[in-house]
Design an enzyme around this catalytic site. Structure first.
Site, PDB file in Angstrom:
ATOM      1  N   HIS A   1      50.514  14.465  40.034  1.00  0.00           N
ATOM      2  CA  HIS A   1      51.152  12.972  40.215  1.00  0.00           C
ATOM      3  C   HIS A   1      50.506  11.505  39.056  1.00  0.00           C
ATOM      4  CE1 HIS A   1      48.815  15.134  43.803  1.00  0.00           C
ATOM      5  NE2 HIS A   1      50.174  14.649  44.105  1.00  0.00           N
TER       6      HIS A   1
ATOM      7  N   LYS B   1      58.138  20.400  41.747  1.00  0.00           N
ATOM      8  CA  LYS B   1      57.356  21.710  41.981  1.00  0.00           C
ATOM      9  C   LYS B   1      57.697  22.540  44.267  1.00  0.00           C
ATOM     10  CE  LYS B   1      53.055  22.310  43.740  1.00  0.00           C
ATOM     11  NZ  LYS B   1      53.105  23.378  44.792  1.00  0.00           N
TER      12      LYS B   1
END
Ligand code: PAF
Length: 306
Positions: free
Chosen positions: A37, A149
């Site tokens: 993140h 991802k």
């Protein structure tokens, strides 16, 4: 760093920033942040003047309510991590404000969601597309950053933005990995020590498939088999899917090429891990990879005088 919960205040903040000629970069998250993140935040920091990150654990994308309740949360740590990456605003809307009373509007992206995670998680992508559309309307960003991802999610969001003409640029950011190749994920924290040691087999398997392709194999079945052979070396791993798809359509591919993505979902105990490898990126790591048809650039016609 400002923490904003009120949606109208968030909209007004972005409006003022953009009126001042500055750009807003947006990183939507469900919290319990890890370095993957933070990589999105860093990328937003380099490309935009003002960075907004949101934390909202979205109930509508969990097909199992127990998973929503179990979803890990750590507000204090998340805020500290975002602050350390010089995030300007942490946006934390309340669920009752995001989904008002009798809310009955959803955003569904068909086709791209028929494969991989779609069939096994009914309603998931509709929940994602709906909340991301709502968040885009709340934050009013110039660019929004998502990890590769969750590649199917990324493609769904790109398609939604294209189809609904949402005025935001979507930036896909390469997967951040641990030193042994395991893709960073909030779920990794739930692996036992033993499972954690086994988990990197997933990335080894993805690479085995790319190696087979580089060595001249382009039959999808054979490329996938190269990955399957590696995965089968860990008997604790229960493969949910392992599929070679075309990145533009998410439909199964018969032959491998630079638009191929090999995607996998597998269980280690009760921890579901997903990962993928984009062949284009594996072959040319620094090349930009969008895999979405170009947006039409509208002409501006000057008509009359002012
Ligand atoms: O990838 C996630 O964390 C979520 O699906 C997202 C994009 C924040 C929407 O809730």
């Amino acid at each position: 760093m400002k923490i904003i919960a009120n949606i109208a205040k968030m909209q007004e903040f972005s409006r003022q920033v953009r009126l001042g000629g500055l750009s807003v970069g947006f990183v939507p998250t469900m919290g319990y942040l890890h370095d993957g993140h933070l990589e999105l935040v860093r990328r937003a920091r380099t490309e935009c003047d003002v960075v907004v990150a949101s934390i909202f654990v979205n109930p509508t994308q969990f097909n199992n309510p127990a998973d929503f309740d179990k979803y890990p949360r750590n507000d204090q740590r998340d805020a500290e991590l975002l602050l350390s990456e010089r995030t300007d605003v942490l946006f934390k809307p309340h669920a009752d404000d995001v989904y008002v009373g009798d809310a009955s509007t959803t955003v569904a992206v068909s086709g791209l969601t028929d494969s991989l995670c779609g069939p096994g998680r009914p309603g998931h992508f509709e929940g994602v597309a709906t909340v991301v559309t709502a968040l885009f309307n709340m934050v009013g960003a110039d660019k929004a950053f998502f990890g590769e991802k969750d590649f199917q999610q990324l493609q769904v969001i790109r398609r939604m933005v294209r189809d609904l003409h949402v005025p935001v640029e979507i930036v896909g950011v390469p997967t951040r990995r641990e030193s042994d190749g395991l893709a960073m994920s909030s779920r990794n924290a739930r692996l036992t020590e033993g499972q954690r040691k086994l988990a990197p087999v997933i990335y080894r398997a993805l690479n085995a498939a790319v190696d087979a392709y580089i060595e001249g194999e382009d039959e999808a079945v054979a490329v996938v088999d190269a990955a399957r052979a590696e995965l089968s070396s860990v008997e604790e791993l229960e493969v949910e899917y392992l599929e070679l798809v075309d990145a533009r359509t998410m439909k199964p591919a018969e032959t491998a090429d630079e638009n191929s993505v090999l995607a996998v979902a597998a269980l280690l105990g009760d921890v579901r891990l997903i990962d993928n490898i984009l062949f284009a990126r594996a072959l040319a790591p620094d090349a930009a990879f969008d895999a979405c048809e170009a947006h039409a650039v509208p002409d501006v016609i000057e008509y009359g005088s002012h």
